[in-house]
Design an enzyme around this catalytic site. Structure first.
Site, PDB file in Angstrom:
ATOM      1  N   HIS A 306       4.946  -1.411  -4.585  1.00 31.40           N
ATOM      2  CA  HIS A 306       4.572  -2.147  -3.380  1.00 31.40           C
ATOM      3  C   HIS A 306       5.024  -1.340  -2.179  1.00 31.40           C
ATOM      4  O   HIS A 306       6.071  -0.706  -2.227  1.00 31.40           O
ATOM      5  CB  HIS A 306       5.250  -3.530  -3.378  1.00 31.40           C
ATOM      6  CG  HIS A 306       4.613  -4.478  -2.422  1.00 31.40           C
ATOM      7  ND1 HIS A 306       4.926  -4.505  -1.089  1.00 31.40           N
ATOM      8  CD2 HIS A 306       3.661  -5.423  -2.620  1.00 31.40           C
ATOM      9  CE1 HIS A 306       4.198  -5.439  -0.507  1.00 31.40           C
ATOM     10  NE2 HIS A 306       3.424  -6.004  -1.400  1.00 31.40           N
ATOM     11  N   ASP A 364       0.871  -9.446  -8.568  1.00 30.32           N
ATOM     12  CA  ASP A 364      -0.386  -9.344  -9.302  1.00 30.32           C
ATOM     13  C   ASP A 364      -0.200  -9.098 -10.782  1.00 30.32           C
ATOM     14  O   ASP A 364      -1.137  -9.254 -11.561  1.00 30.32           O
ATOM     15  CB  ASP A 364      -1.232  -8.200  -8.719  1.00 30.32           C
ATOM     16  CG  ASP A 364      -1.697  -8.547  -7.331  1.00 30.32           C
ATOM     17  OD1 ASP A 364      -2.041  -9.716  -7.125  1.00 30.32           O
ATOM     18  OD2 ASP A 364      -1.694  -7.662  -6.468  1.00 30.32           O
TER      19      ASP A 364
HETATM   20  N1  ACO Z   1       2.101   3.697 -11.013  1.00 31.66           N
HETATM   21  C1  ACO Z   1       2.575   4.962 -11.027  1.00 31.66           C
HETATM   22  N2  ACO Z   1       3.104   5.592  -9.964  1.00 31.66           N
HETATM   23  C2  ACO Z   1       3.147   4.921  -8.805  1.00 31.66           C
HETATM   24  C3  ACO Z   1       2.655   3.600  -8.697  1.00 31.66           C
HETATM   25  C4  ACO Z   1       2.133   2.989  -9.859  1.00 31.66           C
HETATM   26  N3  ACO Z   1       1.665   1.730  -9.807  1.00 31.66           N
HETATM   27  N4  ACO Z   1       2.820   3.168  -7.425  1.00 31.66           N
HETATM   28  C5  ACO Z   1       3.393   4.170  -6.759  1.00 31.66           C
HETATM   29  N5  ACO Z   1       3.595   5.244  -7.580  1.00 31.66           N
HETATM   30  C6  ACO Z   1       4.241   6.499  -7.229  1.00 31.66           C
HETATM   31  C7  ACO Z   1       3.319   7.358  -6.381  1.00 31.66           C
HETATM   32  O1  ACO Z   1       2.564   8.249  -7.183  1.00 31.66           O
HETATM   33  C8  ACO Z   1       4.300   8.080  -5.485  1.00 31.66           C
HETATM   34  O2  ACO Z   1       4.858   9.142  -6.229  1.00 31.66           O
HETATM   35  P1  ACO Z   1       5.331  10.515  -5.456  1.00 31.66           P
HETATM   36  O3  ACO Z   1       6.384  10.079  -4.480  1.00 31.66           O
HETATM   37  O4  ACO Z   1       5.841  11.373  -6.568  1.00 31.66           O
HETATM   38  O5  ACO Z   1       4.096  11.045  -4.788  1.00 31.66           O
HETATM   39  C9  ACO Z   1       5.407   7.060  -5.252  1.00 31.66           C
HETATM   40  O6  ACO Z   1       5.368   6.181  -6.382  1.00 31.66           O
HETATM   41  C10 ACO Z   1       5.225   6.244  -3.967  1.00 31.66           C
HETATM   42  O7  ACO Z   1       3.928   5.660  -3.990  1.00 31.66           O
HETATM   43  P2  ACO Z   1       2.964   5.561  -2.740  1.00 31.66           P
HETATM   44  O8  ACO Z   1       1.551   5.551  -3.187  1.00 31.66           O
HETATM   45  O9  ACO Z   1       3.361   6.555  -1.690  1.00 31.66           O
HETATM   46  O10 ACO Z   1       3.356   4.134  -2.204  1.00 31.66           O
HETATM   47  P3  ACO Z   1       2.484   3.249  -1.258  1.00 31.66           P
HETATM   48  O11 ACO Z   1       3.437   2.386  -0.538  1.00 31.66           O
HETATM   49  O12 ACO Z   1       1.529   4.052  -0.445  1.00 31.66           O
HETATM   50  O13 ACO Z   1       1.589   2.397  -2.285  1.00 31.66           O
HETATM   51  C11 ACO Z   1       0.795   0.673  -3.678  1.00 31.66           C
HETATM   52  C12 ACO Z   1       1.851   1.093  -2.639  1.00 31.66           C
HETATM   53  C13 ACO Z   1      -0.629   0.925  -3.129  1.00 31.66           C
HETATM   54  C14 ACO Z   1       0.928  -0.840  -3.914  1.00 31.66           C
HETATM   55  C15 ACO Z   1       1.027   1.471  -4.977  1.00 31.66           C
HETATM   56  O14 ACO Z   1       2.306   1.195  -5.483  1.00 31.66           O
HETATM   57  C16 ACO Z   1      -0.051   1.183  -6.039  1.00 31.66           C
HETATM   58  O15 ACO Z   1      -1.117   1.794  -6.016  1.00 31.66           O
HETATM   59  N6  ACO Z   1       0.241   0.241  -6.991  1.00 31.66           N
HETATM   60  C17 ACO Z   1      -0.732  -0.160  -7.954  1.00 31.66           C
HETATM   61  C18 ACO Z   1      -1.717  -1.126  -7.322  1.00 31.66           C
HETATM   62  C19 ACO Z   1      -1.113  -2.491  -7.079  1.00 31.66           C
HETATM   63  O16 ACO Z   1      -0.464  -3.067  -7.940  1.00 31.66           O
HETATM   64  N7  ACO Z   1      -1.369  -3.019  -5.865  1.00 31.66           N
HETATM   65  C20 ACO Z   1      -0.912  -4.389  -5.508  1.00 31.66           C
HETATM   66  C21 ACO Z   1      -0.117  -4.373  -4.257  1.00 31.66           C
HETATM   67  S1  ACO Z   1       0.556  -5.963  -3.997  1.00 31.66           S
HETATM   68  C22 ACO Z   1      -0.641  -6.853  -3.247  1.00 31.66           C
HETATM   69  O17 ACO Z   1      -1.567  -6.409  -2.661  1.00 31.66           O
HETATM   70  C23 ACO Z   1      -0.465  -8.325  -3.371  1.00 31.66           C
END
Ligand code: ACO
Length: 430
Positions: A306, A364
């Site tokens: 998140h 979720d």
């Molecule tokens: N699985 C694997 N790796 C992940 C995940 C994941 N679900 N989420 C983040 N990471 C990793 C990224 O690859 C990144 O790695 P790095 O630092 O080596 O590049 C690091 O963790 C940080 O992630 P970001 O993408 O920079 O974080 P951001 O805050 O931009 O993204 C998000 C947040 C979009 C929710 C992301 O965690 C994601 O895509 N999760 C899966 C989708 C999801 O569950 N979304 C629901 C959000 S809650 C809602 O809307 C109610």
């Protein structure tokens, strides 16, 4: 409060910027004078360090896993309150008295029907349309049906539009579902609670009575509470930005629904359930964990991570409990998806990659299994999120419109395109 200043030097120029403190959470540096004083912009794509507005509605401490609506913790609202009470709280700032509550329920309940012509509007959509596509269209179309509540300068019209939106989105969502599965629309029933009425509109059919299960209705209500608002997330910021131009609230909420649809936001519950189905059995989990960690693989563990929560999402805990209650009530034992989900959660919570990056289950992760057990197809999951979030969008939109400092939202940019050059006729372009 003592006035404090932050200073920034840009080359020869200095700017003294005002620091502002909220009631909780990090202070902010007010950079509105930065460009005037120094000629530079701030650059923050994704808004990781930028507060886009001042708000009194919802507070999140992502490091501690705290979510408060108007100061009340989400677990107390979800366990002791109900959705319409939460709506009142978000819209008006206080929990209602008994009289205020019954008056609010009366007002919402009397607005649940939609213009009869809306049903003909629905038949213009293809049968196989995604119900979110239908929601974007039908909620936006409300502005074509309810002209008498689109004058945003009139507080009475703003209030009527707010009540209409909270009351009518479940009806539109149930109609989107019925259209999707090819069943006749079911009219709202004013003798039922908000959640009961929604389940009735979705699952009743004309050929037999539909018996409402109170455990399932309570779970539906709780799902609505958990998704009601979440401060300045992508869809709420979309609603605020759309509304900042003076657009009517129905159009703004339609914009919010469009944004919510994406898999990185509200579409994640659908994506999480699809992922659990694809994994299928516990023995395949390591393969998917490895893929999630592989930088060359775009796969992400859906329902994990998140932008704000770097701790367990407080909504996920209640969602997990609700999920168990629903499965117990329905006698669903040894659900393979739940087994995969619980095992996946345990592995991810102990895997150094997820621990170091603070990737915890979000709301979720368990909502998909619960909604599936309630009888909804995956395509409806984000629609249910939109029904719940409508009140949050409207509360945030109202707050923005009523803010005397409100101006049109107009971000700036770091331009990296071509510099000035002269037009060449096509024959001279080589
Ligand atoms: N699985 C694997 N790796 C992940 C995940 C994941 N679900 N989420 C983040 N990471 C990793 C990224 O690859 C990144 O790695 P790095 O630092 O080596 O590049 C690091 O963790 C940080 O992630 P970001 O993408 O920079 O974080 P951001 O805050 O931009 O993204 C998000 C947040 C979009 C929710 C992301 O965690 C994601 O895509 N999760 C899966 C989708 C999801 O569950 N979304 C629901 C959000 S809650 C809602 O809307 C109610």
């Amino acid at each position: 409060m003592t006035k404090r200043a932050a200073s920034i030097a840009v080359g020869e120029k200095n700017a003294s910027l005002e620091m502002r403190s909220g009631t909780m959470g990090p202070d902010v540096v007010d950079v509105t004078a930065l460009y005037k004083d120094t000629g530079v912009f701030t650059y923050d794509p994704g808004f990781s360090s930028t507060a886009s507005c001042e708000s009194k509605i919802t507070y999140i401490d992502g490091d501690e896993g705290v979510l408060l609506h108007r100061g009340y913790p989400i677990d107390q609202l979800a366990e002791q309150g109900d959705f319409l009470e939460t709506c009142y709280l978000l819209l008006y700032g206080e929990l209602p008295s008994a009289r205020e509550k019954s008056d609010f329920i009366y007002r919402v309940t009397r607005h649940t029907m939609v213009h009869e012509q809306m049903s003909r509007f629905y038949s213009g959509f293809r049968r196989d349309a995604h119900p979110m596509a239908v929601m974007v269209g039908s909620v936006g179309a409300l502005s074509a049906f309810y002209h008498d509540s689109t004058d945003i300068a009139d507080p009475h019209q703003r209030m009527v539009a707010s009540i209409r939106m909270v009351a009518k989105t479940p009806t539109l969502a149930a109609m989107a579902y019925k259209y999707h599965v090819g069943q006749p629309f079911v009219y709202p029933r004013n003798d039922l609670s908000y959640a009961e009425n929604f389940l009735h509109m979705c699952f009743a059919v004309p050929c037999e009575p539909y018996k409402i299960n109170p455990v399932l209705a309570r779970a539906m209500d709780r799902i609505f509470i958990l998704h009601a608002d979440h401060e300045q997330n992508a869809s709420t910021s979309t609603v605020r930005l759309a509304g900042s131009s003076g657009a009517n609230p129905f159009a703004c909420v339609a914009a919010g629904i469009a944004c919510l649809w994406g898999p990185a936001h509200g579409g994640a519950n659908e994506a999480a359930l699809n992922m659990l189905t694809e994994i299928g059995t516990k023995d395949r989990i390591p393969e998917y964990i490895a893929r999630a960690k592989d930088k060359n693989d775009p796969f992400r563990l859906m329902g994990f991570g998140h932008r704000v929560y770097k701790n367990y999402d407080p909504r996920a805990k209640i969602m997990q409990q609700t999920c168990h209650e629903v499965l117990d009530e329905l006698g669903i034992k040894d659900d393979p998806l739940l087994e995969v989900a619980m095992e996946l959660e345990q592995i991810a919570l102990h895997d150094p990659y997820f621990v170091e990056k603070k990737l915890y289950p979000n709301v979720d992760f368990y909502s998909g299994i619960t909604l599936k057990a309630l009888g909804f197809p995956t395509t409806m999951f984000t629609v249910l999120f939109a029904v719940a979030r409508t009140v949050g969008w409207i509360a945030q939109w109202k707050e923005m419109i009523e803010d005397p400092h409100q101006r049109i939202g107009r971000p700036r940019q770091l331009y990296t395109g071509a510099t000035l050059r002269d037009y060449k006729p096509v024959a001279a372009r080589g």
